[in-house]
Every structure is written in structure tokens, then in C-alpha cells.
Write a protein that holds these residues in place. Structure first.
Motif, mmCIF file in Angstrom:
data_model
loop_
_atom_site.group_PDB
_atom_site.id
_atom_site.type_symbol
_atom_site.label_atom_id
_atom_site.label_comp_id
_atom_site.label_asym_id
_atom_site.label_seq_id
_atom_site.Cartn_x
_atom_site.Cartn_y
_atom_site.Cartn_z
ATOM 1 N N ILE A 78 0.914 -1.109 0.038
ATOM 2 C CA ILE A 78 -0.184 -0.091 -0.114
ATOM 3 C C ILE A 78 1.041 1.280 -0.005
ATOM 4 N N VAL A 80 1.604 5.405 0.109
ATOM 5 C CA VAL A 80 0.954 6.445 0.556
ATOM 6 C C VAL A 80 1.662 7.920 -0.016
ATOM 7 N N PHE A 82 1.558 11.530 1.299
ATOM 8 C CA PHE A 82 1.147 12.356 2.509
ATOM 9 C C PHE A 82 0.738 13.673 1.897
ATOM 10 N N ALA A 85 4.828 16.417 0.938
ATOM 11 C CA ALA A 85 5.361 15.380 0.189
ATOM 12 C C ALA A 85 6.266 14.356 0.857
ATOM 13 N N HIS A 86 6.946 14.892 1.854
ATOM 14 C CA HIS A 86 8.080 14.307 2.727
ATOM 15 C C HIS A 86 9.163 13.790 1.852
ATOM 16 N N LEU A 87 9.695 14.526 0.790
ATOM 17 C CA LEU A 87 10.901 14.080 0.011
ATOM 18 C C LEU A 87 11.893 13.761 1.073
ATOM 19 N N PHE A 88 12.781 12.580 1.042
ATOM 20 C CA PHE A 88 13.945 12.730 1.835
ATOM 21 C C PHE A 88 14.988 14.059 1.514
ATOM 22 N N PRO A 89 15.393 14.414 2.634
ATOM 23 C CA PRO A 89 16.011 15.747 2.323
ATOM 24 C C PRO A 89 17.463 15.599 1.939
ATOM 25 N N HIS A 90 18.019 14.295 2.320
ATOM 26 C CA HIS A 90 19.323 14.018 2.205
ATOM 27 C C HIS A 90 19.556 13.350 0.873
ATOM 28 N N MET A 91 18.701 13.030 0.287
ATOM 29 C CA MET A 91 18.578 12.311 -1.141
ATOM 30 C C MET A 91 18.345 13.334 -2.372
ATOM 31 N N TYR A 99 13.503 5.162 -4.675
ATOM 32 C CA TYR A 99 13.760 4.710 -3.464
ATOM 33 C C TYR A 99 12.808 3.260 -3.431
ATOM 34 N N GLY A 100 11.831 3.640 -3.742
ATOM 35 C CA GLY A 100 10.753 2.306 -3.792
ATOM 36 C C GLY A 100 11.003 1.177 -4.888
ATOM 37 N N ARG A 145 7.404 8.708 -6.913
ATOM 38 C CA ARG A 145 7.842 7.668 -6.065
ATOM 39 C C ARG A 145 7.033 6.542 -5.565
ATOM 40 N N THR A 146 5.835 7.155 -5.429
ATOM 41 C CA THR A 146 5.002 5.997 -4.655
ATOM 42 C C THR A 146 4.542 5.126 -5.923
ATOM 43 N N SER A 149 6.824 2.411 -6.836
ATOM 44 C CA SER A 149 7.099 1.545 -5.772
ATOM 45 C C SER A 149 6.020 0.282 -6.041
#
Lengths: 390, 238
Positions: A78, A80, A82, A85-91, A99-100, A145-146, A149
Motif C-alpha cells: 500500500i 501512501v 502524504f 510530500a516528505h521527500l527525503f531531504p538527504h537524497m 527509492y521504492g 515515487r509512490t 514502488s
């Protein structure tokens, strides 16, 4: 794909108790803030543990308290998206997007990244730094990204609510494209009627942790909304009467869902400047210098509102101005809602030579209610006038 | 004036004896070993304190922080009781042929225990600042717990981890009380810079030597601060 859910989860001051079966590919969960929408999302995604119940997605049991089955979030399939966006800040953007994808076995990779990037228009963003992306761009990357995955179901947790109007309207076509092209079922969580109408085929209406209604979106939009309005936002009966009375000459079916939207969401409302803004024909005015009338533009309708302190009769007696042919120019589009209306109405009043018109307070105007203050909106007991443009 | 002139002259003509060099080398060795050994445990404790939901968390936190507030001599004495030949751990280690008391191992253990709370505090604060949503997102994207830990939690708290390591390393260089009790003050074996300075101050005419080691200690600490700051800035820039 069928989703069968029966869940109970107790918190200190709130209990979620829901049971539903979904077979539609585009389902909405609609309800005011604090009704339990995001809790359902967390429970479905495996980010929180229910007290009891079950979740079945197709033939897979994701959770069953009796059988003591609880698949971990990474095993549920599943995805998600959000609110933020909660993009990973260190990437980098590219690493974020893949990522997925990198965590799926190559034989299970069903989506061609290049095709998806085309659909979402993210190809030019791949070389950018995460910190330089706008809200809409970030949300598109999060969506890519989602989708990459390879989820069996995507939960969209108010993905548009953190975006401003411009970005919101930009991203909706992308969302639609993704689901039209890839056919991944979605659950769209929102407190916006308009988003629900655009993005879903069936809607679960939730309030206080319980499902109130479960219907096809079009059915829900057609029903007499004032009853639902009353149950959603507990508007006073007096205010309701006024709405009905004053709204008779206009298209009630068109007006009430939008009012519902305005009140049910409690924290913001839709505003689509320019597009269909043909103007308003009537505007309530004249609650006096210190009792500023509030107006809000809801799609192609202007809603006039006045403060709780103003008596209904007084308010009705003070309709002093008839505004005609107000057109919101392009130059106002990038401004905030309050500023835009204030500027537009002031300009109009100036052209008409009307000096007594006292409308809208912006956030810096302390005489009236704070336009951005949620409590102030809740205190507003009277919807004075609504007029469809058609 | 003459005295001051002589002192300045003496300082500028400082030389390190083989024993001093050994003390400096031992200090670095002890501080490095203690820090490196403690880091994985520090990360584990920091993670537990930041994300753990166990009821007795406050008690565990208190126990981890205790060496920070206890006099180092007390810590050293408690370690001596535990690691001594009649101590609970000491008996077991004796069976394995490991000698802790009056050995380099003892100095490393004493430094690790005293500096550990500093490291954990720093790591914990760094991990608490990691937005849980990033972890949730990574999990829904198919990352398992360890995967999420190594790809999200660790990189996002790397600054805090490094900062904790630097703090502990610096604290270890100056560790005296616990080390002298557990490992003693044996030149060439357990005598670190602070212990050597202590010895010089007790010997008539040892002031110059003590001063030399003080300068070395200051230089080392300053270098650590500079390196730490430089790496910190690099982390910040990403």
C-alpha cells in the motif's frame, strides 16, 4: 480490487469504529478535521496498530486481530502520498523517486519509469535539488515515487491541501493521468467536496470516528445537501432557514454543496480565481464600519457572510449595494483570497462611485473577523446571501 | 619580569620525553578505542530513547546519564568493584584470561563509561529531530526496519552522531578520575596525558614537563574542535 475493512482503535478522547467494503477503483474518505480520516489511512498502511478487526485487500489478509496477522508496512503493498510530500531531504530528486523502485525485484517492476515521468512531467525535475522544488513539484515527485514502488493500492492523504490554489489545479490533471494510465486503485482522503467530486467514484463520509454515509459520489452530490450540511457542521437552524430562504431564486443543487464545502472543511475553502469569475449580482453590505461583512468566493459563487453579532434582521435590512459584473482580472490571481476580493471589490466600488460599501477584512484588518481565523469562521452564524452566476 | 621571561623561554623550548610521547599516544589510543567501541551502543541507546515506547524509559535514561552527574572517582570505584578479581564481571573475565584492572583495557572501559552519556544525549537529540513521517514513507515504499534505519534514520542524524563522537572523544582525552581508580597510573601502560600531568605536579621540578603536556593537551583539544566544526559544516552543506 476489493478492500474489506473492519477496524476499532481507541485513543484517550476518540474512538474509531469503522467497517466498510470498497470495490470502486477511486474511493474518497470525506469528513471534517479530526473525524478519523488519517487514522484510517495509518491503520490501512500498517503505520498504526488497530485494537481489533481485520483488513483484507483482494485475497491477502493484511491484518486480522483474531488470526494474529499483522503485515508490516513494507509487506502490504500500500503506497501512501502524504499531505506534505516528505521527500527525503538527504537524497537527490532521482534517488527519492527510485527509492521504492530499487526495492522491488526486477521481475516485479511493472511500471516503466520513463513513461511515468512523461505522464507526471517530472523529467526536467530529476536533476534538481529537493530543496529547490515548489510544493506542486514536490507532490508530483512524491506521487512518482509512490507509483514506482508498484503498490496494489495508493492512499492519498489530503495530497492537495498543502498546496496553494494554482498548484492544486496544476496537479489534479496529473493525478487523473496516473490513475487513468496505470489503473492503480486509490483511496483519496480529503475534506474538500470539490476534490471529492473530481477524484472519486464513491465516498465514505466519516464523522467522529464512524462512517455516516457510503454512496456513489454522484448520488451524494445530488441529494438535498442542507440536511447533510446540518449534520456535518451543526449550523444553527436559524442560519439554515436563512440559507434556504435567500437561496430560493438560485440553483440550490449547485449552491448547497459548495456551502457544505465551505463549512465542512472548517479551515479553508476552494477558490478558483479568474476561471469562471463572471461576477456577482448581489452583495450584502453595510454591517457598519466596525461590523465588516465577510465575503468568500467559492468557485463561481460569492458567498456573503456577516459576523455572529449582527442580527439577522439588521443584516437583511442593510443590503445596500448591488454589485454587478464584477470580473476578477488576471492581475489579481496571484494574490491571497482576501486581498484579491478586497482589491476587486474596491476597484469595482470605485468605478461605480459607491462610497458606502464596506466589505471584506483582510488578515491585517482588526476591525472585523480575522479572515484566516478558524474560530472566527465557526462563530459566523449567518450566511446572508448566495447567488449563482448562471 | 625575569621570572616571566624565563617561563616564556622555557615554554618555547619545550621538548617531550619518551614517557610524554607514550602518554600522548596512549591518550589518543584510549580515546579512539573508547569512542569507536561506544558508538554502536550509543546509536542503539539514542534510537531507543528517541523512538522507544517502553514504560521504564525514564529509568533507563537516568541510568545512562548517571555517569554524567556522578563524580568520576565514584564511577571508577564502581567499575573497580565490578571488574576487580572478585567483581561480578571481573570473575567471568578472569576465566577468559582477560585482565581489566591496571590495564589498557581498564582505561578504555573507564573512558567509555564516563563519556558514553555525552554521546547518547547528542545522538538522541539528533534522532528526535528526524521527522517520523520520513520513516513512515520509507516503510510504505517497501523498506524494512533495518533498511529504513540505515537509509533514513542514520543519514538524517549523522551530524548528531558525529557531534556525539567528537564530544565523547574530547571528554575521553581529559578523563582522569575513573581511569586512575580502575586502570591505575602506570607509565607506558595506562598513563594518559592527565595522569602524567598529575604525576609531574607531584614531583619537585616537574612543572615544566606538566606545562608541556598541558600545551599538548590544549593543542589536541583545539584540533579536535576544529576538525569537528569542519566536518559539521560539511554535513550541513550536504
Amino acid at each position: 480490487m476489493r478492500l474489506d475493512v473492519e477496524l476499532k482503535k481507541r485513543f484517550k478522547d476518540f474512538t474509531l469504529d469503522v467497517a466498510f467494503s470498497l470495490s470502486s477503483s477511486r474511493t474518497g474518505i470525506f469528513g471534517p478535521s479530526g473525524s478519523g480520516k488519517s487514522t484510517i489511512m495509518n491503520l490501512l498502511a500498517g503505520l498504526a496498530l488497530p485494537d481489533s478487526g481485520y483488513i483484507r485487500l483482494g485475497t491477502t489478509v493484511l491484518f486480522d486481530s483474531k488470526e494474529k496477522i499483522n503485515l508490516k508496512p513494507d509487506q502490504r503493498g500500500i503506497g501512501v502520498v502524504f499531505q506534505h510530500a516528505h521527500l527525503f531531504p538527504h537524497m537527490s530528486v532521482k534517488k527519492n523517486i527510485f527509492y521504492g523502485y530499487k526495492r522491488i525485484k526486477s521481475e516485479n517492476r511493472q511500471i516503466d519509469p520513463a513513461g511515468l515521468f512523461e505522464v507526471l512531467g517530472v523529467t526536467p525535475l530529476l536533476s534538481r535539488d529537493v530543496s529547490t522544488l515548489s510544493g506542486g513539484e514536490r507532490q508530483r515527485i512524491a506521487l512518482a515515487r509512490t507509483v514506482l514502488s508498484n503498490p496494489r493500492l495508493i492512499l492519498l492523504d489530503e495530497p492537495l491541501s498543502a498546496l496553494d490554489e494554482g498548484h492544486k489545479f496544476q496537479i489534479i490533471p496529473y493525478l487523473k493521468n496516473v490513475f487513468n494510465n496505470y489503473g492503480i486503485p486509490i483511496i483519496f482522503i480529503s475534506h474538500s467536496v470539490m476534490e471529492m467530486r473530481m477524484m472519486t467514484d464513491e465516498i465514505l463520509v466519516i464523522k467522529g470516528g464512524c462512517i455516516q454515509q457510503h454512496r456513489r459520489t454522484e448520488e451524494l452530490m445530488k441529494q438535498p445537501w442542507h440536511r447533510d450540511l446540518e449534520s456535518y457542521v451543526n449550523l444553527r437552524k436559524k442560519a439554515m432557514k436563512i440559507i434556504i430562504k435567500e437561496a430560493r431564486p438560485v440553483d440550490i443543487d449547485q449552491m448547497l454543496p459548495l456551502l457544505a464545502q465551505l463549512f465542512a472543511i472548517e479551515q479553508d475553502f476552494e477558490f478558483n480565481p479568474g476561471s469562471q469569475a463572471r461576477g456577482l449580482r448581489l452583495m450584502l453590505d453595510g454591517c457598519g464600519k466596525h461590523r465588516t461583512v465577510k465575503v468568500a468566493w467559492v468557485n463561481d459563487i460569492i458567498v456573503g457572510m456577516c459576523t455572529a453579532q449582527t442580527r439577522i434582521s439588521t443584516a437583511l435590512g442593510r443590503i445596500t449595494a448591488v454589485v454587478e459584473d464584477l470580473v476578477v482580472d488576471r492581475e489579481y490571481r496571484n494574490k491571497g483570497i482576501a486581498t484579491l476580493l478586497l482589491s476587486a471589490i474596491e476597484d469595482w466600488a470605485l468605478k461605480k462611485g459607491i462610497k458606502s460599501i464596506s466589505l471584506l477584512a483582510d488578515k491585517d484588518n482588526h476591525n472585523g473577523l480575522d479572515f484566516y481565523n478558524k474560530k472566527a469562521w465557526k462563530q459566523t452564524s449567518l450566511i446572508c446571501l448566495v447567488k449563482s452566476l448562471d | 619580569m625575569v621570572n616571566l621571561y624565563d617561563q616564556v623561554k622555557e615554554i618555547t623550548m619545550l621538548t617531550l620525553s619518551p614517557q610524554d610521547i607514550s602518554a600522548v599516544w596512549l591518550s589518543l589510543k584510549v580515546a579512539c578505542s573508547a569512542t569507536l567501541i561506544a558508538t554502536p551502543f550509543g546509536i542503539a541507546c539514542g534510537y531507543f530513547l528517541a523512538f522507544g515506547k517502553t514504560r521504564g524509559k525514564a529509568v533507563i535514561e537516568g541510568m545512562i546519564s548517571l555517569p554524567l552527574v556522578l563524580p568520576p572517582v565514584v564511577v571508577g570505584y564502581l567499575l573497580l568493584l565490578s571488574f576487580g578479581s572478585n567483581g561480578i564481571i571481573g570473575k567471568f573475565l578472569n576465566l577468559l584470561g582477560i585482565q581489566v584492572v591496571f590495564s589498557l583495557t581498564g582505561a578504555v572501559i573507564a573512558s567509555a563509561v564516563v563519556g558514553f552519556p555525552l554521546m547518547v544525549r547528542s545522538i538522541r537529540i539528533g534522532m528526535e529531530a528526524v521527522d517520523q513521517s520520513y520513516i513512515s514513507v520509507s516503510r510504505t515504499l517497501g523498506a524494512g526496519w533495518w533498511d529504513s534505519f540505515f537509509t533514513i534514520v542514520l543519514p538524517l542524524s549523522s551530524r548528531a552522531i558525529f557531534s556525539g563522537m567528537s564530544l565523547m572523544f574530547a571528554r575521553n582525552l581529559g578523563e582522569f578520575g575513573a581511569t586512575v581508580i580502575l586502570a591505575g597510573n602506570i607509565p607506558g601502560v595506562t598513563q594518559t596525558i592527565p595522569l602524567a600531568i598529575y604525576e609531574y605536579t607531584a614531583v619537585p621540578g616537574g612543572d615544566r614537563m606538566a606545562l608541556t603536556l598541558c600545551l599538548v593537551s590544549i593543542s589536541l583539544s583545539f584540533a579536535i574542535l576544529l576538525v569537528s566544526e569542519g566536518i559539521n559544516r560539511k554535513f550541513k552543506k550536504g
